[in-house]
Design an enzyme around this catalytic site. Structure first.
Site, PDB file in Angstrom:
ATOM      1  N   ASP A 108       0.854  -1.187   0.000  1.00 38.89           N
ATOM      2  CA  ASP A 108       0.000   0.000   0.000  1.00 38.89           C
ATOM      3  C   ASP A 108       0.887   1.234   0.000  1.00 38.89           C
ATOM      4  O   ASP A 108       1.668   1.447   0.948  1.00 38.89           O
ATOM      5  CB  ASP A 108      -0.899  -0.021   1.242  1.00 38.89           C
ATOM      6  CG  ASP A 108      -2.032   0.988   1.156  1.00 38.89           C
ATOM      7  OD1 ASP A 108      -2.180   1.631   0.097  1.00 38.89           O
ATOM      8  OD2 ASP A 108      -2.761   1.139   2.152  1.00 38.89           O
TER       9      ASP A 108
ATOM     10  N   ASP B 139      -2.738   2.510  -6.175  1.00 35.97           N
ATOM     11  CA  ASP B 139      -1.744   2.599  -5.109  1.00 35.97           C
ATOM     12  C   ASP B 139      -1.660   1.376  -4.200  1.00 35.97           C
ATOM     13  O   ASP B 139      -0.963   1.414  -3.190  1.00 35.97           O
ATOM     14  CB  ASP B 139      -1.992   3.845  -4.269  1.00 35.97           C
ATOM     15  CG  ASP B 139      -3.357   3.839  -3.596  1.00 35.97           C
ATOM     16  OD1 ASP B 139      -4.230   3.076  -4.023  1.00 35.97           O
ATOM     17  OD2 ASP B 139      -3.534   4.602  -2.628  1.00 35.97           O
ATOM     18  N   GLU B 140      -2.341   0.294  -4.527  1.00 34.65           N
ATOM     19  CA  GLU B 140      -2.220  -0.896  -3.683  1.00 34.65           C
ATOM     20  C   GLU B 140      -2.478  -2.165  -4.480  1.00 34.65           C
ATOM     21  O   GLU B 140      -3.187  -2.157  -5.490  1.00 34.65           O
ATOM     22  CB  GLU B 140      -3.160  -0.821  -2.474  1.00 34.65           C
ATOM     23  CG  GLU B 140      -4.620  -0.764  -2.794  1.00 34.65           C
ATOM     24  CD  GLU B 140      -5.500  -0.787  -1.548  1.00 34.65           C
ATOM     25  OE1 GLU B 140      -5.202  -1.557  -0.607  1.00 34.65           O
ATOM     26  OE2 GLU B 140      -6.489  -0.045  -1.530  1.00 34.65           O
TER      27      GLU B 140
END
Length: 370
Positions: free
Chosen positions: A15, A109-110
């Site tokens: 993350d 983003d993860e």
């Protein structure tokens, strides 16, 4: 818990730390160390992401800009640059794929990585996570946090444990003890409303949740009760799926001033449909179900949908259906946000099958996915 069922699985959840805000601070050094919010404005809109400096004041994503400004009077609003975020996300994804093909992105983003069997032949998922985080920092200038465990649920929870720029490994024999001591609001899949309901039922920690019977949880939480019963014991069977199917594509706009007339909303529909068409073209996707989303000035939400007998992705067809939905019934109040999305997509087909998009006057062909 049958630990043998999970003992051999090595799942990492990566993350990025305050991704959008961190990119803006990296690209604009004048913003470093300052409380910033990506998205929205001082007068209007919703925060998409907040820097850690802003989070200290309680500013969070999905919060109205006005409320965020009240919490942090010095808050700086920055317009989002999604092309830039996608550019960096692709670099990060490339790093992941050097270790395993089993990468399941959740967003820009993860992502989850299954490194049980990995391309580097490394036996330790903890060391893999450390190496990946170091490479992300070296190659992008950004920090990431990681959770490492036997399944996606525990890895996801663990990645938030030592944020920012940290990681947490929960070994098979540690899973239940780790979950027992957590506040249930830290459990992935338990939102604010559900957490409040659990508090009222005397469920405050993972241990409290674990001590409730399946019957009790199903009685109070319906079908979700079984899920809560299992995750309190660290049971989560979902595999890392590298090819997650897109279920909908949409675009929306929050207006600077509330709009009370369908005539004014018609112009907005045209602009939103234009953006939606671009997203559909990038994804090489079309859909049959069009949904019009209306958020009123009192923040109540209404959706209106129509399913067609054929796939569409052309903005002119989207505009026609969206206008029809707009006039389906009278507005309940003035409108602060308008959105259009397509569901029931054609991405269940292979790339070699190219269904044709139909209308009375045109016939278009397309390929498929983002």
């Amino acid at each position: 818990m049958d630990s043998n069922l999970f003992a051999n699985r090595k799942i990492i959840h990566i993350d990025m730390d305050a991704f959008y805000a961190s990119v803006e601070q990296m690209d604009n050094p004048e913003l470093k160390g300052l409380p910033i919010a990506v998205g929205g404005s001082e007068q209007r809109g919703v925060v998409s992401a907040a820097s850690y400096e802003a989070r200290k004041f309680g500013v969070r994503s999905a919060m109205s800009s006005i409320h965020a400004k009240r919490l942090c009077p010095e808050l700086i609003f920055v317009r989002p640059r999604f092309d830039r975020y996608k550019e960096i996300s692709k670099k990060i994804r490339k790093i992941f794929l050097e270790y395993t093909d089993l990468v399941e992105p959740l967003s820009l983003d993860e992502a989850y990585l299954d490194v049980t069997v990995n391309k580097k032949g490394m036996p330790s998922a903890t060391l893999i996570a450390q190496e990946i985080r170091k490479r992300i920092l070296t190659e992008t200038g950004l920090t990431a946090s990681a959770g490492i465990s036997i399944n996606k649920f525990v890895a996801k929870v663990a990645s938030d444990y030592n944020k920012p720029d940290g990681q947490k490994t929960v070994n098979p024999e540690e899973v239940e003890a780790f979950l027992e001591q957590l506040d249930i609001k830290k459990f992935y899949g338990i939102g604010k409303v559900t957490a409040e309901k659990m508090y009222q039922l005397g469920i405050f920690t993972g241990l409290d949740l674990k001590q409730k019977s399946r019957e009790f949880l199903e009685k109070h939480f319906s079908n979700s009760g079984t899920y809560y019963y299992q995750i309190s014991r660290g049971i989560h069977h979902s595999a890392v799926k590298p090819n997650r199917t897109i279920k909908s594509v949409g675009a929306e706009r929050t207006f600077f001033e509330n709009l009370s007339s369908e005539i004014f909303l018609e112009d907005k529909i045209i602009n939103i449909a234009d953006e939606l068409e671009k997203r559909l073209q990038r994804s090489k996707i079309a859909g049959k179900t069009i949904t019009l989303k209306l958020k009123y000035s009192d923040f109540s939400l209404q959706t209106r949908s129509k399913t067609l007998p054929y796939f569409i992705s052309d903005k002119n067809l989207i505009i026609d259906v969206a206008k029809e939905l707009l006039y389906q019934e009278r507005l309940k109040n003035s409108v602060r946000l308008l959105g259009i999305s397509l569901h029931n997509l054609n991405n269940q087909f292979s790339k070699d099958t190219e269904p044709k998009q139909k209308s009375i006057s045109i016939q278009l062909q397309f390929n498929f996915k983002d």
